[in-house]
Design an enzyme around this catalytic site. Structure first.
Site, PDB file in Angstrom:
ATOM      1  N   ASP A  31       0.866  -1.177   0.000  1.00 13.45           N
ATOM      2  CA  ASP A  31       0.000   0.000   0.000  1.00 13.45           C
ATOM      3  C   ASP A  31       0.901   1.226   0.000  1.00 13.45           C
ATOM      4  O   ASP A  31       2.009   1.189   0.550  1.00 13.45           O
ATOM      5  CB  ASP A  31      -0.916   0.002   1.231  1.00 13.45           C
ATOM      6  N   THR A 122     -13.764  -3.504  -8.019  1.00 18.71           N
ATOM      7  CA  THR A 122     -14.941  -3.420  -8.894  1.00 18.71           C
ATOM      8  C   THR A 122     -14.758  -2.241  -9.828  1.00 18.71           C
ATOM      9  O   THR A 122     -14.708  -1.092  -9.385  1.00 18.71           O
ATOM     10  CB  THR A 122     -16.210  -3.258  -8.047  1.00 18.71           C
ATOM     11  N   GLU A 152     -14.370  -9.709  -6.953  1.00 19.05           N
ATOM     12  CA  GLU A 152     -14.566 -10.300  -5.615  1.00 19.05           C
ATOM     13  C   GLU A 152     -16.046 -10.347  -5.279  1.00 19.05           C
ATOM     14  O   GLU A 152     -16.807  -9.498  -5.716  1.00 19.05           O
ATOM     15  CB  GLU A 152     -13.776  -9.497  -4.574  1.00 19.05           C
ATOM     16  N   GLU A 156     -18.770  -7.965   3.727  1.00 23.40           N
ATOM     17  CA  GLU A 156     -18.149  -7.519   4.973  1.00 23.40           C
ATOM     18  C   GLU A 156     -18.758  -8.311   6.114  1.00 23.40           C
ATOM     19  O   GLU A 156     -19.950  -8.599   6.115  1.00 23.40           O
ATOM     20  CB  GLU A 156     -18.399  -6.018   5.188  1.00 23.40           C
ATOM     21  N   PHE A 250     -31.579 -12.627   0.742  1.00 16.67           N
ATOM     22  CA  PHE A 250     -31.726 -11.230   0.301  1.00 16.67           C
ATOM     23  C   PHE A 250     -33.179 -10.830   0.085  1.00 16.67           C
ATOM     24  O   PHE A 250     -33.499 -10.065  -0.799  1.00 16.67           O
ATOM     25  CB  PHE A 250     -30.843 -10.947  -0.936  1.00 16.67           C
ATOM     26  N   LEU A 251     -34.043 -11.401   0.912  1.00 20.58           N
ATOM     27  CA  LEU A 251     -35.450 -11.011   0.903  1.00 20.58           C
ATOM     28  C   LEU A 251     -35.824 -10.495   2.281  1.00 20.58           C
ATOM     29  O   LEU A 251     -36.939 -10.676   2.741  1.00 20.58           O
ATOM     30  CB  LEU A 251     -36.332 -12.206   0.526  1.00 20.58           C
ATOM     31  N   GLY A 254     -36.401  -4.146   5.288  1.00 24.54           N
ATOM     32  CA  GLY A 254     -35.843  -3.352   6.380  1.00 24.54           C
ATOM     33  C   GLY A 254     -35.648  -1.916   5.962  1.00 24.54           C
ATOM     34  O   GLY A 254     -36.549  -1.304   5.375  1.00 24.54           O
ATOM     35  N   CYS A 261     -20.695  -1.010  -1.359  1.00 23.85           N
ATOM     36  CA  CYS A 261     -20.795  -1.713  -2.653  1.00 23.85           C
ATOM     37  C   CYS A 261     -22.109  -1.471  -3.381  1.00 23.85           C
ATOM     38  O   CYS A 261     -22.116  -0.876  -4.455  1.00 23.85           O
ATOM     39  CB  CYS A 261     -20.598  -3.200  -2.426  1.00 23.85           C
ATOM     40  N   LYS A 264     -22.991   2.215  -4.534  1.00 21.80           N
ATOM     41  CA  LYS A 264     -22.027   2.702  -5.533  1.00 21.80           C
ATOM     42  C   LYS A 264     -22.149   1.903  -6.841  1.00 21.80           C
ATOM     43  O   LYS A 264     -22.135   2.484  -7.923  1.00 21.80           O
ATOM     44  CB  LYS A 264     -20.624   2.535  -4.928  1.00 21.80           C
TER      45      LYS A 264
HETATM   46  C1  UGA Z   1     -22.038  -7.017  -1.031  1.00 21.56           C
HETATM   47  C2  UGA Z   1     -22.283  -8.385  -1.707  1.00 21.56           C
HETATM   48  O1  UGA Z   1     -23.147  -9.176  -0.897  1.00 21.56           O
HETATM   49  C3  UGA Z   1     -20.975  -9.112  -1.939  1.00 21.56           C
HETATM   50  O2  UGA Z   1     -21.227 -10.324  -2.668  1.00 21.56           O
HETATM   51  C4  UGA Z   1     -20.055  -8.222  -2.760  1.00 21.56           C
HETATM   52  O3  UGA Z   1     -18.806  -8.827  -3.005  1.00 21.56           O
HETATM   53  C5  UGA Z   1     -19.826  -6.941  -2.008  1.00 21.56           C
HETATM   54  O4  UGA Z   1     -21.092  -6.283  -1.810  1.00 21.56           O
HETATM   55  C6  UGA Z   1     -18.911  -6.077  -2.846  1.00 21.56           C
HETATM   56  O5  UGA Z   1     -19.293  -5.696  -3.961  1.00 21.56           O
HETATM   57  O6  UGA Z   1     -17.757  -5.853  -2.448  1.00 21.56           O
HETATM   58  P1  UGA Z   1     -21.684  -6.164   1.497  1.00 21.56           P
HETATM   59  O7  UGA Z   1     -21.829  -4.783   0.944  1.00 21.56           O
HETATM   60  O8  UGA Z   1     -20.576  -6.461   2.436  1.00 21.56           O
HETATM   61  O9  UGA Z   1     -21.527  -7.240   0.280  1.00 21.56           O
HETATM   62  O10 UGA Z   1     -23.017  -6.461   2.282  1.00 21.56           O
HETATM   63  P2  UGA Z   1     -24.321  -7.380   2.155  1.00 21.56           P
HETATM   64  O11 UGA Z   1     -24.290  -8.396   3.205  1.00 21.56           O
HETATM   65  O12 UGA Z   1     -24.525  -7.833   0.769  1.00 21.56           O
HETATM   66  O13 UGA Z   1     -25.441  -6.316   2.540  1.00 21.56           O
HETATM   67  C7  UGA Z   1     -25.611  -5.118   1.793  1.00 21.56           C
HETATM   68  C8  UGA Z   1     -26.751  -4.308   2.352  1.00 21.56           C
HETATM   69  O14 UGA Z   1     -27.995  -4.914   2.050  1.00 21.56           O
HETATM   70  C9  UGA Z   1     -26.738  -4.126   3.872  1.00 21.56           C
HETATM   71  O15 UGA Z   1     -27.063  -2.783   4.150  1.00 21.56           O
HETATM   72  C10 UGA Z   1     -27.816  -5.067   4.366  1.00 21.56           C
HETATM   73  O16 UGA Z   1     -28.400  -4.630   5.569  1.00 21.56           O
HETATM   74  C11 UGA Z   1     -28.801  -5.008   3.218  1.00 21.56           C
HETATM   75  N1  UGA Z   1     -29.656  -6.203   3.094  1.00 21.56           N
HETATM   76  C12 UGA Z   1     -29.110  -7.396   2.783  1.00 21.56           C
HETATM   77  C13 UGA Z   1     -31.025  -6.085   3.276  1.00 21.56           C
HETATM   78  O17 UGA Z   1     -31.554  -4.994   3.569  1.00 21.56           O
HETATM   79  N2  UGA Z   1     -31.804  -7.191   3.128  1.00 21.56           N
HETATM   80  C14 UGA Z   1     -31.284  -8.399   2.791  1.00 21.56           C
HETATM   81  O18 UGA Z   1     -32.066  -9.361   2.657  1.00 21.56           O
HETATM   82  C15 UGA Z   1     -29.908  -8.507   2.626  1.00 21.56           C
END
Ligand code: UGA
Length: 445
Positions: A31, A122, A152, A156, A250-251, A254, A261, A264
């Site tokens: 880095d 990305t 990737e 998180e 992912f259903l 909330g 991610c 953006k």
């Molecule tokens: C997301 C993707 O899940 C990863 O596969 C991807 O690699 C990553 O982005 C990336 O592009 O780097 P992340 O942002 O860490 O990962 O978080 P998620 O667990 O996917 O959740 C994203 C958001 O969606 C959170 O705010 C979460 O609260 C919300 N969410 C998720 C919901 O409101 N409902 C759901 O059913 C699932």
């Protein structure tokens, strides 16, 4: 054992470096941020990710993982260089590629042996070709290289397990030999490996994130309709999810998606489409529904408090965009707090680990030492992040500490019947929360 360089020790870079080291490779992570590298050398993690500190420590100790600020040190003797630098959002929603460009230039200027450059960040579709041109233009002497896209799919909070147990590995390249070599690195993960051209691999990443964001906005729209029609969105999601064409994940309705991610990437994909004269209607609807979730919370809490927030004290339980992270980027908490403050409320908050990051970006929000301090003399509590520790609170005690027993549960972590029995004025997402006690409680207020 292969030797690998990873450029950028942010979230993705550090996890990638530590995991490849754990698979038995020799990894040098680079880095340009000297402070960050110095801290990593002392064993201090720049981010919170369960299991990462231990993984880094173990691999550094075994001599498989090292940190540097020197491209020469990172690239000498290396066959693979992963680019995992940040691609923040630019002014118009496009991805800002300045860090990718700087990394590509310096790699080109430094490399002395054949190299496979692998894009993990990305990046907009077409970036792989652009990186190839940059390297070609900046090489001091002609050394063979190839660019491969390897997006990737790490979440998180569960990044290490996602890396070690991927659903698929996507590799984009027209150089079959290079793709084969990168595939070899991933063989121990025993996942399906999909090889495409560069642009298709880059698109798979955007399409995947946009689809997941669409699922979230879809179920949030259904939640709104459930509220109006007296159905229960949680049960609707379960009922839908058994159909393998839909799937249960992912259903969760909330407060909408946040983080570094989805917001953006959906915006960047819409921007790419628009630039080419396309009209990405669905992506716009997904973003609009998501933005409305945050306004909805402020409206609902105002309603619960009798139509005005003026002079009220409101406590937010949770600040991070999701549990198990201290990441505040694009967290719903930011807009919700701003909306409440605009309405005249005093806002306070508690989060198990994100308060330090939140302080800098949420001026005027008072941070509390624990959920009970937060509840004391509050007129309403809002569940913003579904941390496990909030599910086990002594709600009776909370009720006794609050000035008004109002709870808006943005993550449906409590049972409406229990909350009713405890005497709360309780509302959640996409469920019928009315209870027998509602009438007298409202009359009292
Ligand atoms: C997301 C993707 O899940 C990863 O596969 C991807 O690699 C990553 O982005 C990336 O592009 O780097 P992340 O942002 O860490 O990962 O978080 P998620 O667990 O996917 O959740 C994203 C958001 O969606 C959170 O705010 C979460 O609260 C919300 N969410 C998720 C919901 O409101 N409902 C759901 O059913 C699932």
């Amino acid at each position: 054992m292969k030797q690998i360089a990873v450029v950028g020790v942010g979230y993705v870079g550090l996890v990638t470096a530590a995991c490849f080291a754990d698979l038995g490779n020799k990894v040098i992570a680079l880095d340009i941020d000297e402070g960050r590298i110095a801290r990593l050398k002392r064993g201090e993690m720049p981010i919170y990710e369960p299991g990462l500190e231990e993984l880094v420590r173990r691999n550094v100790h075994a001599g498989r993982l090292a940190f540097t600020t020197s491209y020469r040190e990172a690239l000498d003797g290396t066959e693979f260089a992963f680019i995992a630098v940040g691609t923040p959002e630019g002014v118009d929603g496009e991805a800002d590629l300045r860090y990718v460009e700087a990394a590509a230039k310096t790699i080109a200027e430094t490399m002395r042996e054949p190299l496979i450059v692998i894009n993990k960040s990305t990046v907009p579709v077409g970036t792989g070709d652009w990186v190839s041109n940059i390297i070609r233009q900046h090489q001091r002497e002609e050394v063979p290289f190839s660019v491969v896209s390897c997006p990737e799919f790490l979440r998180e909070g569960s990044a290490i397990s996602d890396f070690m147990n991927p659903h698929r590995v996507v590799l984009g390249s027209t150089d079959k030999d290079a793709a084969e070599k990168v595939a070899q690195l991933h063989l121990p993960l025993r996942a399906p490996i999909i090889v495409t051209d560069l642009r298709t691999a880059e698109m798979i990443k955007y399409a995947s994130n946009a689809f997941l964001a669409t699922k979230i906005s879809f179920i949030n729209e259904i939640a709104n309709i459930c509220e109006a029609l007296g159905a229960n969105v949680e049960e609707v999601a379960v009922g839908m999810g058994y159909d393998p064409r839909i799937g249960p994940l992912f259903l969760k309705a909330g407060l909408g998606y946040g983080g570094s991610c989805f917001p953006k990437d959906v915006k960047a994909l819409a921007h790419m489409a628009k630039e080419k004269g396309r009209h990405p209607q669905l992506l716009h609807a997904v973003m609009e529904i998501n933005a409305d979730r945050r306004k909805m919370v402020v409206e609902r809490v105002t309603e619960l408090l009798g139509g005005s927030l003026e002079g009220k004290t409101i406590g937010m339980l949770g600040l991070a965009f999701k549990p198990n992270t201290d990441d505040m980027r694009e967290s719903p908490a930011i807009d919700i707090a701003a909306g409440l403050q605009e309405g005249g409320a005093t806002v306070r908050a508690y989060d198990p680990i994100a308060m330090e990051n939140a302080r800098a970006i949420m001026p005027g929000v008072n941070m509390c030492s624990d959920p009970y301090a937060l509840a004391t003399d509050s007129d309403a509590l809002i569940i913003v992040t579904d941390w496990n520790e909030f599910k086990q609170l002594d709600l009776e005690r909370i009720r006794g500490l609050m000035r008004e027993p109002v709870v808006f549960d943005g993550r449906n972590i409590y049972d409406p019947a229990v909350m009713c029995r405890l005497g709360f004025r309780y509302r959640s997402i996409g469920r019928d929360d009315t209870c027998d006690c509602d009438q007298p409680a409202e009359e009292e207020a």
